[in-house]
Design a protein around this motif. Structure first.
Motif, mmCIF file in Angstrom:
data_model
loop_
_atom_site.group_PDB
_atom_site.id
_atom_site.type_symbol
_atom_site.label_atom_id
_atom_site.label_comp_id
_atom_site.label_asym_id
_atom_site.label_seq_id
_atom_site.Cartn_x
_atom_site.Cartn_y
_atom_site.Cartn_z
ATOM 1 N N HIS A 126 81.888 3.374 65.031
ATOM 2 C CA HIS A 126 80.859 3.688 64.006
ATOM 3 C C HIS A 126 82.145 4.520 63.446
ATOM 4 O O HIS A 126 82.166 4.771 61.913
ATOM 5 C CB HIS A 126 79.850 3.953 64.751
ATOM 6 N N THR A 148 80.270 3.840 56.288
ATOM 7 C CA THR A 148 78.866 3.171 57.068
ATOM 8 C C THR A 148 78.654 3.597 55.754
ATOM 9 O O THR A 148 78.174 5.003 54.784
ATOM 10 C CB THR A 148 78.599 3.673 57.895
ATOM 11 N N ASP A 198 74.662 2.247 53.545
ATOM 12 C CA ASP A 198 73.403 1.705 53.423
ATOM 13 C C ASP A 198 72.662 1.611 52.301
ATOM 14 O O ASP A 198 72.823 2.459 51.081
ATOM 15 C CB ASP A 198 72.158 3.118 54.303
ATOM 16 N N VAL A 244 76.185 8.232 58.520
ATOM 17 C CA VAL A 244 76.205 8.036 57.832
ATOM 18 C C VAL A 244 76.783 8.608 56.887
ATOM 19 O O VAL A 244 76.528 9.209 56.113
ATOM 20 C CB VAL A 244 75.029 7.240 57.251
ATOM 21 N N GLN A 250 73.097 -7.508 52.153
ATOM 22 C CA GLN A 250 72.131 -6.853 53.512
ATOM 23 C C GLN A 250 71.384 -6.785 54.107
ATOM 24 O O GLN A 250 69.691 -7.026 53.257
ATOM 25 C CB GLN A 250 72.376 -5.369 52.417
ATOM 26 N N ILE A 304 74.455 -4.180 55.452
ATOM 27 C CA ILE A 304 73.380 -3.484 56.054
ATOM 28 C C ILE A 304 72.474 -2.664 54.672
ATOM 29 O O ILE A 304 72.840 -1.695 54.044
ATOM 30 C CB ILE A 304 73.645 -2.604 57.198
ATOM 31 N N ALA A 359 72.282 4.436 62.622
ATOM 32 C CA ALA A 359 72.528 3.446 62.630
ATOM 33 C C ALA A 359 73.306 3.342 63.753
ATOM 34 O O ALA A 359 74.096 2.384 63.782
ATOM 35 C CB ALA A 359 73.258 4.407 61.138
ATOM 36 N N THR A 410 76.084 -0.121 65.028
ATOM 37 C CA THR A 410 77.093 -0.566 65.611
ATOM 38 C C THR A 410 77.654 -1.401 67.332
ATOM 39 O O THR A 410 78.015 -2.213 67.046
ATOM 40 C CB THR A 410 78.392 0.705 65.551
ATOM 41 N N ILE A 469 83.834 -4.902 61.623
ATOM 42 C CA ILE A 469 82.752 -4.066 61.171
ATOM 43 C C ILE A 469 83.053 -3.017 60.284
ATOM 44 O O ILE A 469 81.352 -2.336 59.310
ATOM 45 C CB ILE A 469 82.258 -2.597 62.726
ATOM 46 N N ASP A 470 84.216 -3.239 59.865
ATOM 47 C CA ASP A 470 84.635 -1.838 58.527
ATOM 48 C C ASP A 470 84.236 -3.087 57.411
ATOM 49 O O ASP A 470 83.136 -2.510 56.217
ATOM 50 C CB ASP A 470 86.212 -1.767 58.633
ATOM 51 N N TRP A 512 79.627 -2.859 57.614
ATOM 52 C CA TRP A 512 79.111 -1.540 57.673
ATOM 53 C C TRP A 512 78.982 -0.821 55.978
ATOM 54 O O TRP A 512 78.467 0.219 55.427
ATOM 55 C CB TRP A 512 79.681 -0.768 58.091
#
Length: 404
Positions: free
Chosen positions: A33, A38, A40, A73, A264, A347, A366, A370, A383-384, A387
């Motif tokens: 994470h 990250t 949103d 975040v 997303q 996301i 958040a 993850t 994941i990169d 996010w």
């Protein structure tokens, strides 16, 4: 948001470096994470006049700066969203005033927190701001109802900093049909009106990323046929898992992949878990019990109930629906990733508008998303992407498509 791990994350974000994926078994969720940039992609803006139901239990925003920092975040898109009203000069003026107030509120967040927050105007700005140890805010827009109607109003918004824009919210407007039309309205335009079709080209020219989350399937298809840049659905889920009109069908997911766009995924309870078979009957009875029109949908009219009665209604109303979890949320993300690839999923929380599930109820939680991704075997590189990498890719592509 400090320390060696975060410093490394900021350097990687600034340079746009993508590390070699480690085996899922070797990943530590907390480190994964911290490594990811990250982002949103959809958060609503709260005003002093916003209904109290949309505030967190502490009376503040679900995306308060302290919660963003606690959740690691790095960036978010605040959406200047308005409700759809009558197509009259008075209606448009009221919506414009609300939109302007929300634009000012976004700028105030940055002005009040200069050490922690800065406004971003491009994908490169996001990386630069995160590289400085700050949270990057992009300005989004939702619901062209507030635009008179006039396609040229998008030029004004772009100059005001808007970099992501969707044509509709709940209820059709002069530009397009909504996936949640007002009762009895149906598909007024068959997707996009002439104004809506012209808006696609204008948004491309301005370098603004087009958001398709609230459009009908016809509106999504027409947008994809017209646009010369990838699109984003800033807060949507999978219709194959829950059949509601706000979710995207497999055909829509496939078309967004072909376009190069991104979906997303949103932790909105009623989009994540199917309603029970007797839901409509139970809702009708509940509305009647509280003296509300039993033939109207959802909680229409409930905000006008006396305070104590209103609170009791909303407790009972929420209890009608099964409660989704972080696992249910990631089920939708996982489904979309497997259907169209991890290059095309991300996301978008829709916090401050009734969204959130236990475990991902505000920005501070958040890391739990993850953690679930790591548990399902997603790599650091994936994941990169999920996010923030995928969203920044399509934002950059929209910028490149702009005409000087």
């Amino acid at each position: 948001m400090t320390g060696p791990a975060h410093t490394a994350k900021l350097l990687l974000a600034t340079l746009g470096v993508l590390t070699i994926a480690a085996p899922a078994s070797a990943l530590d969720a907390a480190n994964a994470h911290r490594h990811a940039l990250t982002l949103d992609s959809h958060v609503d803006v709260l005003l002093p006049t916003t209904n109290a139901r949309y505030f967190a239990p502490d009376g503040k925003s679900f995306s308060e700066v302290s919660k963003l920092k606690a959740g690691g975040v790095d960036a978010l898109v605040y959406a200047v969203a308005v409700s759809t009203g009558p197509r009259s000069d008075e209606g448009y003026q009221a919506a414009r005033a609300e939109a302007d107030e929300k634009l000012a509120a976004i700028r105030k967040i940055a002005a009040d927190n200069p050490r922690d927050v800065a406004i971003a105007y491009s994908a490169d700005d996001v990386r630069k701001i995160v590289g400085q140890g700050k949270i990057a805010i992009l300005i989004g827009f939702q619901n062209a109802y507030s635009l008179k109607p006039d396609v040229a109003e998008f030029d004004r918004l772009q100059k005001a900093g808007v970099r992501v824009a969707g044509l509709t919210h709940a209820g059709n407007n002069a530009f397009a049909d909504s996936s949640r039309p007002q009762q009895g309205a149906g598909e007024e335009h068959g997707g996009l009106s002439d104004l809506g079709k012209a808006s696609v080209g204008r948004l491309n020219d301005l370098g603004v990323l087009i958001d398709v989350s609230q459009l009908t399937p016809k509106g999504v298809a027409q947008t994809l046929a017209l646009t010369r840049a990838p699109v984003v659905a800033t807060h949507s889920d999978a219709r194959a898992l829950v059949d509601v009109t706000r979710n995207l069908s497999d055909a829509e997911l496939d078309a967004i992949k072909t376009n190069g766009g991104v979906v997303q995924v949103v932790p909105f309870n009623s989009y994540l878990k199917a309603q029970p078979a007797d839901y409509a009957q139970r809702l009708k009875a509940l509305r009647g019990q509280y003296g509300l029109d039993p033939d109207k949908a959802g909680y229409a009219g409930a905000d006008d109930l006396p305070a104590e009665k209103k609170e009791a209604f909303f407790v009972a109303y929420r209890a009608l629906s099964p409660q989704a979890t972080v696992k249910d949320y990631v089920d939708h993300l996982d489904y979309i990733a497997k259907r169209i690839g991890t290059d095309h999923v991300g996301i978008g929380s829709d916090f401050n508008h009734g969204s959130g599930v236990p475990g991902f109820a505000d920005e501070s939680e958040a890391p739990n998303v993850t953690r679930e991704l790591v548990a399902r075997g997603y790599t650091q590189a994936q994941i990169d992407q999920i996010w923030g990498g995928n969203f920044l890719r399509v934002l950059k592509a929209a910028e490149v498509a702009a005409k000087p």
